[in-house]
Design an enzyme around this catalytic site. Structure first.
Site, PDB file in Angstrom:
ATOM      1  N   GLY A   9     108.692  18.516  -1.961  1.00 27.41           N
ATOM      2  CA  GLY A   9     108.053  19.643  -2.619  1.00 27.41           C
ATOM      3  C   GLY A   9     108.780  20.073  -3.874  1.00 27.41           C
ATOM      4  O   GLY A   9     109.772  19.462  -4.299  1.00 27.41           O
ATOM      5  N   ASN A  10     108.310  21.167  -4.469  1.00 30.08           N
ATOM      6  CA  ASN A  10     108.908  21.672  -5.702  1.00 30.08           C
ATOM      7  C   ASN A  10     110.267  22.315  -5.476  1.00 30.08           C
ATOM      8  O   ASN A  10     111.070  22.407  -6.401  1.00 30.08           O
ATOM      9  CB  ASN A  10     107.969  22.694  -6.349  1.00 30.08           C
ATOM     10  N   GLY A 102      96.287  17.309  -6.101  1.00 27.79           N
ATOM     11  CA  GLY A 102      97.653  17.450  -5.611  1.00 27.79           C
ATOM     12  C   GLY A 102      97.694  16.955  -4.184  1.00 27.79           C
ATOM     13  O   GLY A 102      96.859  17.353  -3.340  1.00 27.79           O
ATOM     14  N   ASP A 104      99.677  17.430  -1.651  1.00 31.30           N
ATOM     15  CA  ASP A 104      99.935  18.396  -0.577  1.00 31.30           C
ATOM     16  C   ASP A 104      98.676  19.180  -0.229  1.00 31.30           C
ATOM     17  O   ASP A 104      98.385  19.411   0.950  1.00 31.30           O
ATOM     18  CB  ASP A 104     101.086  19.333  -0.947  1.00 31.30           C
TER      19      ASP A 104
END
Length: 247
Positions: A9-10, A102, A104
């Site tokens: 993730g980010n 995206g 996710d």
């Protein structure tokens, strides 16, 4: 079959490790160079054989390639990334290329539809970004929203002013506050919660709201609507997109 699922993730690298016949175990590390993160993952897994590795990521292609290279070196298995396509898991995407959503978001939709195959679902991922996506009872993706997450809102406010300092450990409450920094934190939570509640009202309550992401538990506690808290939704979506028995 021993299965390692990774979500890059980010903010964090998260993983789910499931050995054959055992309950899954979870871990995470704050984003660092790929070598450091995979080393932490290797310590978690130990000397066990990894038969299958699946990877979800919202990071750059360069980061994904480096993580894959380090995982291959550590576990002698090539991570598999899903190829988003309309129709997988009963989720139909008509108005946009699923690749543009995206990974996710798409995986979370697959998992949510798997949980409620005959109901409309609203998937709220409360992380670095706050995303809200809607899939109808017929499986058709109806669009979504992407907003700043709680910490992102707080960081934007403190970085845009001279006299406010980002708290080391934010404390979000859904109530008015007197100190400015607490009012900012509470404002961020109140905005996020009111947003989710308003979208729920548009469906007159005839929709299942499913929460995931790092701030999902906090958000769930402050919502006045029924929600299903599923912190591992992206991992569950990986299992639908890439069944281990097919790899």
């Amino acid at each position: 079959m021993n299965t390692l699922d990774i979500d890059a993730g980010n903010t964090r690298l998260k993983w789910r490790w499931q050995m054959s016949g055992q309950e899954p175990k979870y871990g995470a590390v704050i984003n660092q160079p790929a070598e450091v993160m995979v080393e932490a993952l290797h310590k978690f897994v130990g000397d066990s054989v990894v038969d299958v590795c699946r990877l979800s990521s919202v990071r750059s292609r360069e980061v994904v390639d480096e993580v894959c290279q380090k995982v291959l070196g550590a576990f002698s298995v090539q991570p598999r990334l899903p190829d988003p396509a309309s129709g997988i898991g009963g989720v139909i995407v008509n108005e946009v290329d699923p690749l543009r959503l995206g990974l996710d978001r798409w995986l979370a939709m697959l998992a949510a539809k798997g949980l409620y195959p005959s109901r409309a679902v609203m998937i709220v991922d409360a992380g670095t970004a706050l995303t809200l996506d809607i899939v109808g009872a017929d499986g058709v993706f109806q669009g979504g929203f992407i907003c700043p997450g709680l910490s992102t809102m707080l960081r934007a406010m403190t970085e845009s002013t001279d006299l406010l300092v980002m708290p080391e450990v934010p404390e979000f409450r859904r109530m008015p506050a007197f100190p400015s920094i607490q009012a900012i934190q509470n404002g961020a939570l109140s905005m996020a919660a009111a947003f989710v509640e308003r979208e729920f009202e548009r469906f007159d309550g005839d929709i299942c709201v499913i929460l995931c992401g790092g701030d999902a538990a906090l958000l769930a506690e402050n919502l006045g609507i029924p929600v299903d808290y599923r912190p591992e939704l992206v991992f569950d979506g990986l299992a639908i997109a890439l069944p281990a028995e097919d790899l």
